[in-house]
Design an enzyme around this catalytic site. Structure first.
Site, short mmCIF file in Angstrom:
data_model
loop_
_atom_site.label_atom_id
_atom_site.label_comp_id
_atom_site.label_asym_id
_atom_site.label_seq_id
_atom_site.Cartn_x
_atom_site.Cartn_y
_atom_site.Cartn_z
N GLU A 34 0.24 -0.13 16.06
CA GLU A 34 -0.65 0.97 15.64
C GLU A 34 -1.68 1.28 16.73
O GLU A 34 -1.97 2.44 17.01
CB GLU A 34 -1.39 0.61 14.35
CG GLU A 34 -2.33 1.73 13.91
CD GLU A 34 -3.39 1.31 12.91
OE1 GLU A 34 -3.11 0.45 12.05
OE2 GLU A 34 -4.51 1.84 13.01
N CYS A 61 0.87 -1.16 0.00
CA CYS A 61 0.00 0.00 0.00
C CYS A 61 0.92 1.23 0.00
O CYS A 61 2.12 1.11 0.26
CB CYS A 61 -0.91 0.01 1.22
SG CYS A 61 -0.02 0.09 2.78
N HIS A 111 -1.02 -4.52 19.24
CA HIS A 111 -0.43 -4.08 17.97
C HIS A 111 0.10 -2.65 18.10
O HIS A 111 -0.52 -1.79 18.74
CB HIS A 111 -1.49 -4.16 16.87
CG HIS A 111 -0.93 -4.04 15.49
ND1 HIS A 111 -0.57 -2.83 14.95
CD2 HIS A 111 -0.66 -4.97 14.55
CE1 HIS A 111 -0.11 -3.03 13.72
NE2 HIS A 111 -0.15 -4.33 13.46
N SER A 121 1.85 -5.19 3.28
CA SER A 121 3.27 -5.01 3.57
C SER A 121 4.13 -6.08 2.89
O SER A 121 5.30 -6.24 3.17
CB SER A 121 3.50 -5.01 5.09
OG SER A 121 2.93 -6.15 5.67
N SER A 142 1.82 -9.79 10.42
CA SER A 142 1.05 -8.71 9.79
C SER A 142 -0.44 -8.85 10.08
O SER A 142 -1.06 -9.85 9.74
CB SER A 142 1.30 -8.74 8.28
OG SER A 142 0.23 -8.13 7.60
N THR A 171 -6.61 0.77 11.56
CA THR A 171 -6.82 1.03 10.13
C THR A 171 -6.81 -0.24 9.26
O THR A 171 -7.30 -0.21 8.14
CB THR A 171 -5.75 1.99 9.57
OG1 THR A 171 -4.46 1.36 9.68
CG2 THR A 171 -5.74 3.31 10.31
N HIS A 194 5.59 -5.13 8.74
CA HIS A 194 5.60 -6.48 9.30
C HIS A 194 5.85 -7.51 8.22
O HIS A 194 4.97 -8.29 7.87
CB HIS A 194 4.27 -6.75 10.01
CG HIS A 194 4.17 -6.04 11.32
ND1 HIS A 194 2.99 -5.59 11.85
CD2 HIS A 194 5.13 -5.72 12.23
CE1 HIS A 194 3.21 -5.01 13.01
NE2 HIS A 194 4.49 -5.07 13.27
#
Lengths: 305, 305
Positions: free
Chosen positions: A124, A10, A122, A287, A227, A166, A38
């Site tokens: 994030e 992405c 995680h 990723s 991931s 997200t 990841h």
């Protein structure tokens, strides 16, 4: 063999990698707070370009003034403060979509009790939690229930705000939101705000993977077990292809072994029967490098065509 | 015989009646835009005090300068404009809870596509719709579905706001909200705001009625068939007492006939058996006068004790 449209990084991941490599070329070695993405192959590539993962503990126990990269997953405001105090030069590679979610949770939810849908461990989510000033609840759908007792009491106030990590899946986020709504009805809420902070690229890939999985016999999901996005793609593929027919593989080297196990467990009469008649779908986490995906595709073609 | 705590008017209704009667005493006859409260006994009482219901069509076809009362249910902004243009003296009896819902929908949902949970033909909902500047959808849970096709496509934009008619039932509102959330997930929403505009007095009476209904054999709901609140109380009583054991009656005169029909339809061996052993629950809409409730209670006691 089919793929759900465009694969590869992405833009958040590709931007982070480019930024880090360019920075290291100009300013010398860069330490990223955790892996920049990841994916083991990405981490190896970055090491070659003098971008190395480091933990916060290592930052704190090292001499001051280090170059430190914030990864695409972002970090809580405390991390920025700490790095500043230690005189570190900071390269912020936070994904723009994650940064927007951080802004939503810190500004638009000011005065709200915050609930975050995501994996509490995680990176994030730890960041979002920091920007929220400490969420009242962080977890996934199942975490809203207590075994044998139904809904948990969340102890939320009159104004409740909900956002998502997200990289989660939109329908699962809505299931989560609806359960939160039922809980806060009993707790007499006055206002509920829900921000759909799920990345549209991640959401689109999940939707297309879900559709593709219905039309194939086996789905290969290329990505790392670390991931969140790769794990989610496997989750959405299972209703279509069947839970036993979704395999996560890291790269082309794992294709033959993964297929071998699958043949054996599925109890097929002959490997040849499978290889001539089966439809294979391939998808990949955001990723996962496109190079890795292409190698997997080539390997699968070699076996099946 | 049991009641769910305090019955009689809610303060919105009692305030509207007092205001209207005091105004008519000082300023002469008052015409209310529709019945001031949805109860025939209240309307009769008000007529005696020179407060008479009138329709908007009648206002428009009459000479200017009339005294006009806005009822507890409120009215859209256009109504105020029209009355002003016609030189009417306006007495605004809008319930404070309804006024708050109007403010929410006109201010906090500015820029949002509005969805209203409620009866589209009800006076309060017509008012809320006006303050919303025209909602994108107005209806109840079942209205979200198309027979045989599942969810309707609502065509809502990125920002969606949901409120409720103040006299609805909280758990049903949440069921409605969760279905809207599933619909807008498919329509790719970015933000959802839900305001719980349900009146806390109405909500508490519904909750207590629901609980009481589980402990009795027959529920009498005292109120008018025109009253949204009375209809809702009957709805929440049904899971507890059984759908056939919830009777809406308007006043004490209807008790004997209602019980007679119920005895006959339930096929009881003898009326006496019922009258000596059955538990009766009594609740009432928030627009039902306490005097009417007390007369029903006295009538039931006369039969059963």
């Amino acid at each position: 063999m089919k793929t759900p449209g465009k694969l590869g990084y992405c833009f958040g991941v590709s931007q982070a990698i480019e930024k880090a490599v360019a920075f290291a070329e100009e300013n010398g070695p860069l330490n990223s707070l955790g892996p920049l993405a990841h994916n083991e192959d990405v981490v190896a590539y970055l090491r070659e370009h003098r971008v190395t993962p480091i933990t916060m503990e290592e930052v704190l126990s090292t001499a001051v003034g280090m170059n430190v990269g914030i990864t695409a997953h972002g970090a809580p405001p405390e991390t920025y403060d700490t790095l500043k105090e230690r005189g570190c030069q900071v390269l912020d590679c936070t994904c723009p979509i994650v940064r927007k979610a951080q802004a939503v949770v810190s500004q638009l939810m000011d005065g709200f009790d915050v609930v975050i849908f995501g994996d509490p461990d995680h990176q994030e989510v730890l960041g979002l939690n920091g920007w929220a000033g400490g969420a009242k609840f962080v977890g996934t759908f199942n975490d809203l229930f207590t075994a044998g007792q139904g809904y948990k009491r969340l102890g939320l106030g009159k104004r409740v705000g909900v956002i998502s990590q997200t990289t989660q899946i939109p329908p699962l986020f809505v299931d989560f939101v609806t359960t939160v709504a039922h809980i806060i009805e009993r707790e007499r809420f006055q206002e509920l705000r829900v921000f759909n902070t799920i990345c549209p690229i991640v959401a689109a890939r999940a939707r297309k993977t879900n559709e593709l999985a219905k039309r194939v016999d086996l789905m290969l999901v290329v990505g790392s077990l670390e991931s969140a996005n790769t794990a989610n793609l496997a989750t959405v593929a299972k209703p279509g292809a069947g839970a036993d027919n979704v395999l996560i593989i890291q790269n082309a080297d794992q294709v033959t072994a993964a297929l071998g196990n699958w043949y054996a467990e599925a109890g097929f009469p002959s490997r040849e029967a499978v290889e001539t008649s089966f439809r294979i779908g391939i998808t990949a986490g955001t990723s996962t490098p496109i190079k890795t995906v292409n190698e997997v595709v080539a390997q699968v073609k070699e076996i099946f065509e």
